[in-house]
Scaffold this active site. Structure first.
Site, PDB file in Angstrom:
ATOM      1  N   ARG A 104       0.883  -1.178   0.000  1.00  0.00           N
ATOM      2  CA  ARG A 104       0.000   0.000   0.000  1.00  0.00           C
ATOM      3  C   ARG A 104       0.909   1.213   0.000  1.00  0.00           C
ATOM      4  O   ARG A 104       1.777   1.353   0.870  1.00  0.00           O
ATOM      5  CB  ARG A 104      -0.929  -0.008   1.215  1.00  0.00           C
ATOM      6  CG  ARG A 104      -1.629   1.324   1.426  1.00  0.00           C
ATOM      7  CD  ARG A 104      -2.724   1.281   2.460  1.00  0.00           C
ATOM      8  NE  ARG A 104      -3.910   0.619   1.933  1.00  0.00           N
ATOM      9  CZ  ARG A 104      -5.153   0.806   2.388  1.00  0.00           C
ATOM     10  NH1 ARG A 104      -5.377   1.643   3.386  1.00  0.00           N
ATOM     11  NH2 ARG A 104      -6.177   0.165   1.857  1.00  0.00           N
ATOM     12  N   HIS A 131      -7.353   0.971  -6.526  1.00  0.00           N
ATOM     13  CA  HIS A 131      -7.553   0.111  -5.355  1.00  0.00           C
ATOM     14  C   HIS A 131      -8.240  -1.169  -5.841  1.00  0.00           C
ATOM     15  O   HIS A 131      -9.407  -1.426  -5.535  1.00  0.00           O
ATOM     16  CB  HIS A 131      -8.415   0.853  -4.324  1.00  0.00           C
ATOM     17  CG  HIS A 131      -8.397   0.241  -2.951  1.00  0.00           C
ATOM     18  ND1 HIS A 131      -7.627  -0.854  -2.607  1.00  0.00           N
ATOM     19  CD2 HIS A 131      -9.087   0.584  -1.819  1.00  0.00           C
ATOM     20  CE1 HIS A 131      -7.842  -1.156  -1.331  1.00  0.00           C
ATOM     21  NE2 HIS A 131      -8.702  -0.300  -0.840  1.00  0.00           N
ATOM     22  N   GLN A 134     -10.195  -3.671  -3.554  1.00  0.00           N
ATOM     23  CA  GLN A 134     -11.514  -3.188  -3.127  1.00  0.00           C
ATOM     24  C   GLN A 134     -12.572  -3.601  -4.149  1.00  0.00           C
ATOM     25  O   GLN A 134     -13.679  -4.007  -3.798  1.00  0.00           O
ATOM     26  CB  GLN A 134     -11.487  -1.657  -2.985  1.00  0.00           C
ATOM     27  CG  GLN A 134     -12.794  -1.075  -2.490  1.00  0.00           C
ATOM     28  CD  GLN A 134     -13.120  -1.549  -1.071  1.00  0.00           C
ATOM     29  OE1 GLN A 134     -12.268  -1.467  -0.203  1.00  0.00           O
ATOM     30  NE2 GLN A 134     -14.319  -2.033  -0.847  1.00  0.00           N
ATOM     31  N   ASP A 219     -17.305   7.491  -1.603  1.00  0.00           N
ATOM     32  CA  ASP A 219     -16.084   7.325  -0.816  1.00  0.00           C
ATOM     33  C   ASP A 219     -15.810   8.669  -0.146  1.00  0.00           C
ATOM     34  O   ASP A 219     -16.438   9.685  -0.484  1.00  0.00           O
ATOM     35  CB  ASP A 219     -14.932   6.915  -1.757  1.00  0.00           C
ATOM     36  CG  ASP A 219     -13.632   6.545  -1.039  1.00  0.00           C
ATOM     37  OD1 ASP A 219     -13.641   6.433   0.206  1.00  0.00           O
ATOM     38  OD2 ASP A 219     -12.599   6.381  -1.730  1.00  0.00           O
ATOM     39  N   CYS A 259     -16.356   1.880   0.392  1.00  0.00           N
ATOM     40  CA  CYS A 259     -15.211   1.030   0.753  1.00  0.00           C
ATOM     41  C   CYS A 259     -14.876   1.121   2.238  1.00  0.00           C
ATOM     42  O   CYS A 259     -14.211   0.239   2.780  1.00  0.00           O
ATOM     43  CB  CYS A 259     -14.001   1.401  -0.093  1.00  0.00           C
ATOM     44  SG  CYS A 259     -13.433   3.092   0.144  1.00  0.00           S
ATOM     45  N   ARG A 287     -13.745  -8.474   1.397  1.00  0.00           N
ATOM     46  CA  ARG A 287     -12.314  -8.265   1.160  1.00  0.00           C
ATOM     47  C   ARG A 287     -11.552  -9.561   1.492  1.00  0.00           C
ATOM     48  O   ARG A 287     -10.635  -9.957   0.789  1.00  0.00           O
ATOM     49  CB  ARG A 287     -11.779  -7.112   2.042  1.00  0.00           C
ATOM     50  CG  ARG A 287     -12.379  -5.729   1.744  1.00  0.00           C
ATOM     51  CD  ARG A 287     -11.942  -5.214   0.396  1.00  0.00           C
ATOM     52  NE  ARG A 287     -10.495  -5.162   0.284  1.00  0.00           N
ATOM     53  CZ  ARG A 287      -9.710  -4.153   0.725  1.00  0.00           C
ATOM     54  NH1 ARG A 287     -10.263  -3.098   1.295  1.00  0.00           N
ATOM     55  NH2 ARG A 287      -8.397  -4.185   0.564  1.00  0.00           N
TER      56      ARG A 287
HETATM   57  N1  NVA Z   1     -10.031   6.821  -1.375  1.00  0.00           N
HETATM   58  C1  NVA Z   1      -9.663   6.386  -0.041  1.00  0.00           C
HETATM   59  C2  NVA Z   1      -9.860   4.926   0.094  1.00  0.00           C
HETATM   60  C3  NVA Z   1      -9.537   4.373   1.457  1.00  0.00           C
HETATM   61  C4  NVA Z   1      -9.748   2.897   1.528  1.00  0.00           C
HETATM   62  C5  NVA Z   1      -8.225   6.773   0.251  1.00  0.00           C
HETATM   63  O1  NVA Z   1      -7.376   6.617  -0.634  1.00  0.00           O
HETATM   64  O2  NVA Z   1      -7.959   7.252   1.352  1.00  0.00           O
HETATM   65  N1   CP Z   2     -11.393  -0.022   2.229  1.00  0.00           N
HETATM   66  C1   CP Z   2     -10.121  -0.067   2.684  1.00  0.00           C
HETATM   67  O1   CP Z   2      -9.164  -0.334   1.946  1.00  0.00           O
HETATM   68  O2   CP Z   2     -10.000   0.194   3.998  1.00  0.00           O
HETATM   69  P1   CP Z   2      -8.647   0.391   4.829  1.00  0.00           P
HETATM   70  O3   CP Z   2      -8.040   1.706   4.419  1.00  0.00           O
HETATM   71  O4   CP Z   2      -9.098   0.379   6.248  1.00  0.00           O
HETATM   72  O5   CP Z   2      -7.708  -0.740   4.502  1.00  0.00           O
END
Ligand code: NVA
Ligand code: CP
Length: 303
Positions: A104, A131, A134, A219, A259, A287
């Site tokens: 990540r 992502h 997801q 989101d 998500c 997930r």
């Molecule tokens: N769009 C959000 C998704 C988190 C799972 C982010 O990147 O923070």
């Molecule tokens: N939806 C998702 O990826 O959540 P986290 O940021 O908690 O991993």
């Protein structure tokens, strides 16, 4: 064929994606039978996380344990990446000890660097660009509740962000319509839109996007890394809150997805996210199942 990674939904064909969905459902139905004798027995996965996480970390760690393997987690401040060791060297080192990398990070180029230097499969656990894990869960959830997704209309309301980009890829691969409503200045990536123009339609009117949709998705308005833009974003996004008036524009049986993490009262009202159309918690659970199916697929095709 070279080593196969999962950096984007585009790394899978439609039939591979469907195979993974079917397997995810089977794993979900039969969770207890896939414990310590799973495909990861004797194997280790390293999670390299340069951003925080709840669901992605937990679902991978639980899934890897349930497949019989072991997960090593390196958080944002724990590895030498945070003080400048290169991604390439990190990839070379992990490849000599582990069988799988889940990363990540921010810039998508960093995960591409990881994949190009790794000798084991790399899975994208979120970048600023996309992502895809997801989406495995989101697609599984739609199919579980409503059946085939091909030909439906989905509506993305809010920021044209990483999760939105993965929905765009999904619309092209599985051939459904995705209406995207964003404020000006927050549209998704133009080059990506050019690749999926026959499936993805843009508007700045959330009600137009939601009309007749079978699923409405949103989101956070300020993704990780954009927190300092929160107040400016809150103003721009105010008309894009998913509330019950907006849900009434969609089909009567429309699902609501997010998500998570969610900010009730901003991108979605509590009434919608905690209401009967919301599937956000099964979506989060999926997930686990979808990523177990993905791990099986990747270890198998790279065997
Ligand atoms: N769009 C959000 C998704 C988190 C799972 C982010 O990147 O923070
Ligand atoms: N939806 C998702 O990826 O959540 P986290 O940021 O908690 O991993």
């Amino acid at each position: 064929m070279g080593l196969r990674h999962f950096l984007s939904l585009n790394d899978l064909s439609a039939s591979e994606l469907k195979l993974i969905m079917d397997r995810a459902m089977a794993l979900k139905a039969d969770q207890k039978d896939h414990g310590a004798c799973g495909i990861m027995q004797g194997k280790v996965a390293v999670l390299v996380f340069e951003k925080n996480s709840t669901r992605t970390r937990i679902s991978f760690e639980c899934g890897i344990a349930q497949l019989g393997g072991h997960a090593v987690f390196m958080g944002p401040a724990e590895s030498h990446l945070s003080r400048g060791e290169s991604v390439e060297d990190t990839a070379r080192v992990i490849s000599r000890m582990a069988e799988l990398i889940i990363m990540r990070t921010g810039a998508h180029e960093r995960i591409e660097e990881m994949a190009s230097s790794a000798l084991v499969p790399v899975i994208n656990g979120l970048t600023d660009f996309n992502h895809p894990c997801q989406l495995l869960a989101d697609l599984q959830t739609y199919i579980e509740y409503r059946g085939d997704i091909t030909g439906i209309t989905a509506a993305w309301i809010g920021d044209g962000n990483n999760v939105c980009h993965s929905w765009m890829n999904a619309a092209r691969i599985l051939d459904f319509r995705l209406n995207i409503a964003t404020p000006h200045g927050f549209r998704p990536d133009q080059a990506l839109h050019d690749q999926c123009r026959s499936n993805v339609f843009m508007t700045d009117d959330p009600f137009e996007a939601a009309r007749n949709a079978g699923v409405v998705i949103t989101d956070t308005w300020a993704s990780m890394g954009k927190e300092n833009e929160r107040s400016e974003r809150n103003d721009a996004f105010k008309p894009f809150c998913v509330d019950s008036r907006l849900m009434q524009c969609a089909r009567k049986d429309a699902l609501f997805m997010h998500c998570l993490p969610a900010y009730r009262g901003q991108e979605v009202t509590a009434e919608v996210i905690d209401g009967p159309q919301s599937v956000v918690f099964p979506e989060a659970e999926n997930r686990l199942h979808a990523q177990k199916a993905l791990i099986e697929f990747l270890l198998d095709v790279n065997a």
